[in-house]
Design a protein around this motif. Structure first.
Motif, mmCIF file in Angstrom:
data_model
loop_
_atom_site.group_PDB
_atom_site.id
_atom_site.type_symbol
_atom_site.label_atom_id
_atom_site.label_comp_id
_atom_site.label_asym_id
_atom_site.label_seq_id
_atom_site.Cartn_x
_atom_site.Cartn_y
_atom_site.Cartn_z
ATOM 1 N N PHE A 775 0.816 -1.218 0.000
ATOM 2 C CA PHE A 775 0.000 0.000 0.000
ATOM 3 C C PHE A 775 0.846 1.263 0.000
ATOM 4 C CE2 PHE A 775 -2.727 -3.095 2.533
ATOM 5 C CZ PHE A 775 -3.429 -3.511 1.417
ATOM 6 N N HIS A 776 2.172 1.092 -0.173
ATOM 7 C CA HIS A 776 3.098 2.227 -0.268
ATOM 8 C C HIS A 776 2.962 3.171 0.925
ATOM 9 C CE1 HIS A 776 3.882 0.784 -4.298
ATOM 10 N NE2 HIS A 776 2.590 0.874 -4.583
ATOM 11 N N LEU A 777 3.066 2.589 2.115
ATOM 12 C CA LEU A 777 2.944 3.357 3.348
ATOM 13 C C LEU A 777 4.282 3.413 4.053
ATOM 14 C CD1 LEU A 777 -0.328 1.703 4.740
ATOM 15 C CD2 LEU A 777 -0.163 3.891 3.532
ATOM 16 N N ASP A 778 4.461 4.466 4.822
ATOM 17 C CA ASP A 778 5.575 4.487 5.753
ATOM 18 C C ASP A 778 5.243 3.499 6.867
ATOM 19 O OD1 ASP A 778 6.797 5.688 8.449
ATOM 20 O OD2 ASP A 778 8.029 6.341 6.763
ATOM 21 N N PRO A 779 6.242 2.742 7.370
ATOM 22 C CA PRO A 779 5.936 1.756 8.425
ATOM 23 C C PRO A 779 5.132 2.333 9.574
ATOM 24 C CG PRO A 779 8.168 1.456 7.643
ATOM 25 C CD PRO A 779 7.651 2.677 6.953
ATOM 26 N N ALA A 780 5.353 3.593 9.909
ATOM 27 C CA ALA A 780 4.616 4.210 11.013
ATOM 28 C C ALA A 780 3.150 4.421 10.664
ATOM 29 C CB ALA A 780 5.266 5.529 11.395
ATOM 30 N N GLN A 781 2.814 4.397 9.352
ATOM 31 C CA GLN A 781 1.434 4.631 8.929
ATOM 32 C C GLN A 781 0.598 3.360 8.878
ATOM 33 O OE1 GLN A 781 2.659 6.549 5.169
ATOM 34 N NE2 GLN A 781 1.511 8.351 5.849
ATOM 35 N N VAL A 782 1.220 2.221 9.084
ATOM 36 C CA VAL A 782 0.490 0.959 9.011
ATOM 37 C C VAL A 782 -0.361 0.798 10.255
ATOM 38 C CG1 VAL A 782 0.672 -1.543 8.896
ATOM 39 C CG2 VAL A 782 2.253 -0.123 7.574
ATOM 40 N N ASP A 783 -1.682 0.865 10.084
ATOM 41 C CA ASP A 783 -2.583 0.701 11.222
ATOM 42 C C ASP A 783 -3.144 -0.719 11.243
ATOM 43 O OD1 ASP A 783 -4.366 0.648 9.127
ATOM 44 O OD2 ASP A 783 -5.239 2.625 9.550
ATOM 45 N N LYS A 784 -4.045 -0.988 12.179
ATOM 46 C CA LYS A 784 -4.594 -2.342 12.322
ATOM 47 C C LYS A 784 -5.325 -2.790 11.067
ATOM 48 C CE LYS A 784 -5.130 -2.471 17.357
ATOM 49 N NZ LYS A 784 -6.100 -2.608 18.485
ATOM 50 N N GLU A 785 -6.051 -1.863 10.427
ATOM 51 C CA GLU A 785 -6.814 -2.240 9.249
ATOM 52 C C GLU A 785 -5.894 -2.602 8.084
ATOM 53 O OE1 GLU A 785 -9.809 -3.136 6.574
ATOM 54 O OE2 GLU A 785 -9.763 -3.060 8.772
ATOM 55 N N ALA A 786 -4.847 -1.800 7.898
ATOM 56 C CA ALA A 786 -3.899 -2.104 6.817
ATOM 57 C C ALA A 786 -3.204 -3.430 7.069
ATOM 58 C CB ALA A 786 -2.876 -0.985 6.699
ATOM 59 N N ARG A 787 -2.851 -3.686 8.339
ATOM 60 C CA ARG A 787 -2.206 -4.956 8.660
ATOM 61 C C ARG A 787 -3.163 -6.126 8.446
ATOM 62 N NH1 ARG A 787 -1.559 -8.829 12.375
ATOM 63 N NH2 ARG A 787 0.571 -9.637 12.736
ATOM 64 N N ARG A 788 -4.438 -5.955 8.829
ATOM 65 C CA ARG A 788 -5.426 -7.021 8.645
ATOM 66 C C ARG A 788 -5.574 -7.351 7.171
ATOM 67 N NH1 ARG A 788 -10.505 -7.888 7.083
ATOM 68 N NH2 ARG A 788 -10.797 -5.705 6.488
ATOM 69 N N ARG A 789 -5.636 -6.329 6.320
ATOM 70 C CA ARG A 789 -5.779 -6.571 4.891
ATOM 71 C C ARG A 789 -4.541 -7.279 4.341
ATOM 72 N NH1 ARG A 789 -7.700 -1.031 2.174
ATOM 73 N NH2 ARG A 789 -8.341 -2.413 0.472
ATOM 74 N N ALA A 790 -3.369 -6.858 4.814
ATOM 75 C CA ALA A 790 -2.131 -7.498 4.344
ATOM 76 C C ALA A 790 -2.076 -8.956 4.784
ATOM 77 C CB ALA A 790 -0.919 -6.740 4.875
ATOM 78 N N LYS A 791 -2.549 -9.214 5.991
ATOM 79 C CA LYS A 791 -2.563 -10.593 6.479
ATOM 80 C C LYS A 791 -3.489 -11.454 5.614
ATOM 81 C CE LYS A 791 -3.489 -13.314 10.657
ATOM 82 N NZ LYS A 791 -3.871 -13.255 12.080
ATOM 83 N N THR A 792 -4.659 -10.932 5.287
ATOM 84 C CA THR A 792 -5.580 -11.662 4.418
ATOM 85 C C THR A 792 -4.943 -11.934 3.066
ATOM 86 O OG1 THR A 792 -7.480 -10.604 5.505
ATOM 87 C CG2 THR A 792 -7.859 -11.599 3.340
ATOM 88 N N ILE A 793 -4.217 -10.950 2.557
ATOM 89 C CA ILE A 793 -3.559 -11.125 1.259
ATOM 90 C C ILE A 793 -2.463 -12.184 1.363
ATOM 91 C CG2 ILE A 793 -2.148 -9.987 -0.498
ATOM 92 C CD1 ILE A 793 -3.563 -7.341 0.400
ATOM 93 N N ASN A 794 -1.613 -12.075 2.378
ATOM 94 C CA ASN A 794 -0.500 -13.019 2.513
ATOM 95 C C ASN A 794 -0.977 -14.460 2.547
ATOM 96 O OD1 ASN A 794 1.858 -11.453 2.512
ATOM 97 N ND2 ASN A 794 1.596 -10.873 4.661
ATOM 98 N N PHE A 795 -1.980 -14.723 3.384
ATOM 99 C CA PHE A 795 -2.461 -16.101 3.492
ATOM 100 C C PHE A 795 -3.324 -16.492 2.306
ATOM 101 C CE2 PHE A 795 -1.446 -15.407 8.035
ATOM 102 C CZ PHE A 795 -0.621 -16.503 8.210
ATOM 103 N N GLY A 796 -4.053 -15.516 1.746
ATOM 104 C CA GLY A 796 -4.873 -15.808 0.575
ATOM 105 C C GLY A 796 -4.041 -16.222 -0.615
ATOM 106 N N ILE A 797 -2.890 -15.591 -0.783
ATOM 107 C CA ILE A 797 -2.017 -15.917 -1.908
ATOM 108 C C ILE A 797 -1.572 -17.375 -1.826
ATOM 109 C CG2 ILE A 797 0.267 -15.481 -2.893
ATOM 110 C CD1 ILE A 797 -1.801 -13.396 -3.666
ATOM 111 N N ILE A 798 -1.232 -17.829 -0.617
ATOM 112 C CA ILE A 798 -0.789 -19.215 -0.442
ATOM 113 C C ILE A 798 -1.875 -20.196 -0.873
ATOM 114 C CG2 ILE A 798 -0.181 -20.955 1.298
ATOM 115 C CD1 ILE A 798 1.232 -18.817 2.834
ATOM 116 N N TYR A 799 -3.134 -19.820 -0.655
ATOM 117 C CA TYR A 799 -4.239 -20.704 -0.992
ATOM 118 C C TYR A 799 -4.765 -20.450 -2.410
ATOM 119 C CZ TYR A 799 -4.354 -22.378 3.770
ATOM 120 O OH TYR A 799 -4.012 -22.971 4.970
ATOM 121 N N GLY A 800 -4.020 -19.673 -3.200
ATOM 122 C CA GLY A 800 -4.414 -19.437 -4.578
ATOM 123 C C GLY A 800 -5.699 -18.639 -4.699
ATOM 124 N N MET A 801 -5.957 -17.745 -3.747
ATOM 125 C CA MET A 801 -7.213 -16.984 -3.743
ATOM 126 C C MET A 801 -7.313 -16.084 -4.977
ATOM 127 S SD MET A 801 -8.615 -14.400 -0.784
ATOM 128 C CE MET A 801 -8.567 -15.664 0.480
#
Length: 961
Positions: A775-801
């Motif tokens: 999401f082209h954010l500074d690490p300090a700008q990563v909030d809970k929502e951005a992290r949640r979305r990234a987590k969904t993406i990371n695990f979704g990719i493994i499952y071929g989502m």
């Protein structure tokens, strides 16, 4: 009949192949000149393991396994006939631990124990060496390689030359003028040019390279991220390890620089581990190695005692009228031709008729046959599928294809409510007393189909049961090691697939439904036909499938992981885990109250009362009365209201659908866990004992049932409540050890993604790092929502989502989901490449491999139906990660029990759930156990990123998780 002629039924690689290799290698050694001193040092371990894996199981007339003995004897004998030397010795390892363990306690800590049927052969191999007139040497506290280095140094100092017969790369550091290796596999000498080709440096620099690269096989740490090629470049530039470490701060590449600085001490330790001790004490004087011919009587006696008739024949020592060779002559009768191999097993033998054993004398005769054969297939007939409650009705034995029997012990038993007059049969106590020596004989291989069940039944037999049935093989697990995902691994399916034979079905002998009778009432002729056939089929499957393990590259997986898991899981199932019934009752009351509240809310939203558990009534309300779009009727005429339909409606803001989903989840938890768990608590120990399925998944993962503990929600409050009911015994705590993000770590290991590898190496929050980059954010700008979305993406990719699936998960439009996936792959192109590689591997071969080489078959990869084919492609992407994670935790599971015993810790491993292991531990030992378990779990595999394990301790599973 001799062993190598009659008792080696396993078909496979031609028996003479390994021996021919060793003999052919002789062409590489120059002849000894008169008066020249030439020492040949044979690496005994290399010969032993090559012989063991090259040959099928054999037993001598006493029933002791001897396939490695036969192979070793034949290889060494042929070597002697084709090589001349003034001195020769075979060098053996004395013990597993040596001075290196004092330097680094974990040295070789992860090496598996030798196969059970090889252990009794070690001493016989030493006897074979003596019988051939060859000196042998070993020394406590030192490895064979150290002795080889010391003798090579001493012999060359006296002006002689040395040939080391081994393909072990660790010995290449010894190559120099006057010292060469002979690779018995490639059949060529190894001199300086070959060492440079292997390591990129001359022999004198090999230890410097090995110190940097490490060795996962021997658990030599090295420097993470540096392989042989990079290590060779660094040593070529800096000269040696210490010069490199002294200048590490000036290295330009940041990762390499930091790795060297942070792991300098590990590199120094590694160098001490890999450097052979050429000053090791010499247990025998060199002159004791002077070459001499074997003593005829001693060699012949040994060969006859082992039953090696073909070797006796090749040496001219078999049969009347054969004049023995002259005393003192070398065994010149040995030729370069390989020994005749065993006849292939006759799998075409008819299935039956089989014998019903009803007397002790007949049973004794069958047991004697099994002992003489050295391998026997067994099967049990019981009155329950639950091994912990099953009572044995009879058992069957098979000693050769078509040669099997059934031993009834409780037919027509008076305890049976449908009792009938008991036929003549061996009483259970006598049958078990006669069978015990065979089952506990370490020289006879016992073969089962689904061994875990039968071993548990035997363990609960009368008179203390059978606790030491070994060695064993399991045809179900042999098949599973080679063909996970390709087909089922039940006996009937394997029989049809491999033997083209449909076994008698259980229903054919017991009937079905209300007409079914217990097996104890089946007439003995029908019971024998069914039960003995099972043992016969099992033996034939073993004869056919066991040799294929090596061909399929699955031998190590089966021997080191799958077969060892049988005993591990048996112990875990027997231990069970304590459940607090009162807490379960409280949870049930709470869930009932919440269900009632949800039901009222659902009725209010629907505008009327209805059966919330009725899909038909729910569909009518949603699509007929509320006129919602998207209703689809099935063949029955009712609307579909499965989870996907309700999730779509909930995403559109339909609260009724969302609340029904909540109701269904809570109702399922209440019925599946709260109510079912209470019914499954064993009144004898107040514990539940799940049963682990070993061959039911396509990825190598375990499953669990009765109860299924794999599906308790991990991150919901309801799942946490249920885990509170799993508790430790008084004076104990539960310890949970959970792999952290293991599948993402495997992704970083397999795919070329430097940023992910760096994040794991630094211990960063991987989801926050992904959010910042995607999401082209500074690490300090990563909030809970951005992290949640990234987590969904990371695990979704493994499952071929798909983009659509991701959008549904994140509650965003499909176009935005596609944009996120495109951005992800643009940031991490190595992941897309790895995914495409997996799909192509599946399309080309029909399977994908885990990082450790296991084949996982993807049957629908070539399906014409696009939906099935797309599903297969997603499975191909995910399988290496799921399969790799399964293998890692299994590796840990087979090592931990032994490590606990060696450490004197009383912890018991109770559960395996996904990537987590749960232990019951005495309170005083909790911290020590946690450290040991964490260390083993984090070190069972060497990846390009570190494995990480989180350990928790508590009175309940919830507290420990």
């Amino acid at each position: 009949m001799g062993t190598d002629d009659a008792k080696a039924p396993e078909a496979g690689r031609p028996r003479g192949a390994a021996m021919a290799e060793a003999a052919a290698a002789s062409e590489s050694l120059p002849e000894v000149k008169p008066g020249e001193r030439h020492l040949i040092l044979v690496d005994g371990s290399g010969y032993i393991f090559r012989a063991y894996h090259a040959l099928p199981p054999m037993t001598n007339p006493q029933g002791v396994p001897v396939n490695a003995v036969y192979g070793f004897t034949s290889m060494l004998a042929q070597f002697l006939t084709r090589h001349a030397a003034s001195h020769i010795a075979v060098v053996f390892d004395a013990a597993r631990e040596n001075f290196r363990n004092a330097i680094y306690p974990d040295y070789k800590a992860h090496r598996p124990d030798p196969p059970e049927d090889l252990v009794p052969q070690f001493e016989l191999i030493r006897e074979a060496t003596d019988a051939l007139g060859v000196a042998r040497v070993q020394q406590e506290g030192y490895e064979a390689d150290d002795l080889i280095a010391a003798y090579a140094k001493a012999f060359t100092a006296e002006g002689g030359r040395v040939t080391i017969v081994s393909s072990d790369k660790d010995l290449m550091q010894l190559v120099r003028p006057g010292v060469q290796l002979l690779d018995p596999i490639k059949q060529k000498p190894i001199r300086e040019a070959e060492v440079i080709e292997k390591f990129g440096v001359p022999p004198g620099k090999v230890v410097e390279v090995q110190a940097l690269a490490g060795d996962s096989t021997d658990n030599v740490p090295g420097v993470p991220g540096i392989g042989i090629k990079t290590a060779a470049q660094l040593i070529a530039e800096y000269g040696d390890l210490e010069s490199l470490l002294a200048n590490a701060a000036s290295i330009k590449q940041p990762k390499r620089r930091e790795a060297l600085i942070e792991n300098a001490e590990k590199a120094r330790i590694s160098k001490r581990l890999v450097m052979l001790d050429a000053d090791a004490p010499l247990p025998q004087p060199i002159e004791a190695f002077a070459a001499k011919p074997p003593t005829d009587h001693r060699l012949e006696s040994f060969l006859r005692a082992m039953g090696f008739r073909s070797l006796l024949a090749r040496m001219g020592r078999l049969g009347e009228g054969n004049e023995p060779p002259r005393r003192g002559a070398a065994p010149a009768a040995l030729t370069h031709a390989p020994a005749p191999g065993p006849a292939a097993p006759d799998l075409s033998a008819p299935f039956g008729p089989y014998e019903t054993v009803t007397s002790e004398a007949a049973l004794e005769a069958w047991i004697a046959q099994a002992g003489a054969a050295g391998v026997v297939a067994l099967d049990t007939e019981t009155d329950s599928l639950d091994a912990r409650r099953a009572r044995m009705v009879g058992f069957s034995l098979a000693v050769a294809p078509g040669r099997a029997c059934y031993v009834p012990i409780r037919h027509g038993d008076a305890d049976d409510m449908l009792a009938q007059p008991a036929p003549a049969q061996v009483p259970p106590a006598r049958a078990f007393a006669l069978l015990r020596p065979l089952l506990e004989d370490p020289t006879v291989l016992k073969v089962f189909q689904h061994a875990k069940y039968d071993l548990e039944v035997f363990a609960r037999a009368e008179n203390g049961g059978f606790a030491a049935i070994a060695p064993i093989d399991d045809t179900m697990m042999i098949s599973y090691a080679m063909a996970a995902g390709k087909h089922g691994h039940g006996m009937d399916e394997l029989s049809v697939l491999h033997l083209n034979h449909q076994p008698i079905r259980f229903d054919e002998v017991t009937g079905t439904g209300k007409a079914r009778i217990p097996f104890s009432r089946v007439p003995l002729d029908r019971a024998t036909a069914y039960a003995a056939e099972d043992a016969d089929v099992t033996l034939r499957l073993w004869l056919l499938l066991k040799p294929r393990l090596r061909e399929e590259g699955a031998l190590a997986l089966y021997e080191q992981v799958e077969r060892r898991m049988i005993a591990v899981l048996r112990d875990m199932e027997a231990a069970g885990i304590k459940v607090d019934g009162a807490e379960l009752a409280r949870i049930g009351e709470d869930f009932s109250a919440r269900l009632a509240v949800l039901e009222k809310r659902i009725h209010a939203l629907a505008g009327r009362e209805f059966n919330v558990g009725s899909p038909k009534q729910l569909g009518e309300i949603l699509f007929d009365e509320m006129k919602l779009a998207g209703g689809r009727k099935g063949k029955t005429g009712a609307y579909s209201t499965d989870a996907s339909v309700l999730e779509d409606l909930a995403a559109q803001g339909v609260e009724l659908a969302a609340r029904v989903l909540d109701w269904r989840q809570l109702a399922k938890l209440k019925s599946t866990y709260v109510e079912a768990l209470a019914a499954q608590i064993d009144p004898a120990d107040r514990r539940v004992h799940t049963s682990y399925g070993m061959a039911g998944t396509s990825t190598g993962r375990l499953s669990s049932n009765d109860p299924n503990l794999q599906n308790i929600p991990i991150r919901t409050e309801e799942g946490l409540r249920i885990r509170r009911a799993f508790v430790a015994e008084p004076g104990h705590v539960l310890l949970a050890a959970d792999y952290s993000q293991i599948e993402l770590r495997l992704l970083a290991h397999l795919a070329e993604v430097p940023t992910l590898r760096e994040a794991f190496a630094r211990g960063e929050d991987i989801h926050a790092r992904t959010a910042a980059e995607i999401f082209h954010l500074d690490p300090a700008q990563v909030d809970k929502e951005a992290r949640r979305r990234a987590k969904t993406i990371n695990f979704g990719i493994i499952y071929g989502m798909s983009a659509f699936g991701l959008a549904a998960r994140l509650g965003i439009p499909p176009a935005e989901g596609r944009a996120i996936i495109d951005a992800y792959f643009a940031q991490y192109p190595g992941i897309r490449q790895e995914m495409e590689r997996c799909k192509e591997e599946a399309r080309t071969h029909g399977f994908v491999r885990t990082p450790f080489g296991r084949k996982l078959w993807i049957p629908d990869i070539a399906a014409k139906d696009p939906m099935r084919r797309a599903g297969a492609e997603r499975a191909a992407i995910n399988a290496p990660f799921q399969g790799g994670a399964a293998e890692i935790i299994k590796r840990a599971m087979v090592r931990i029990p032994r490590a606990l015993r060696q450490a004197g810790l009383a912890a018991r491993m109770l559960l395996q759930v996904h990537d987590e292991l749960v232990f019951e531990v005495p309170e005083a030992e909790a911290e020590a156990t946690g450290r040991l378990v964490k260390h083993i779990m984090e070190s069972v595999a060497t990846l390009r990123v570190p494995l990480a394990v989180e350990v928790g301790i508590g009175r309940s599973w919830a507290e420990a998780h």
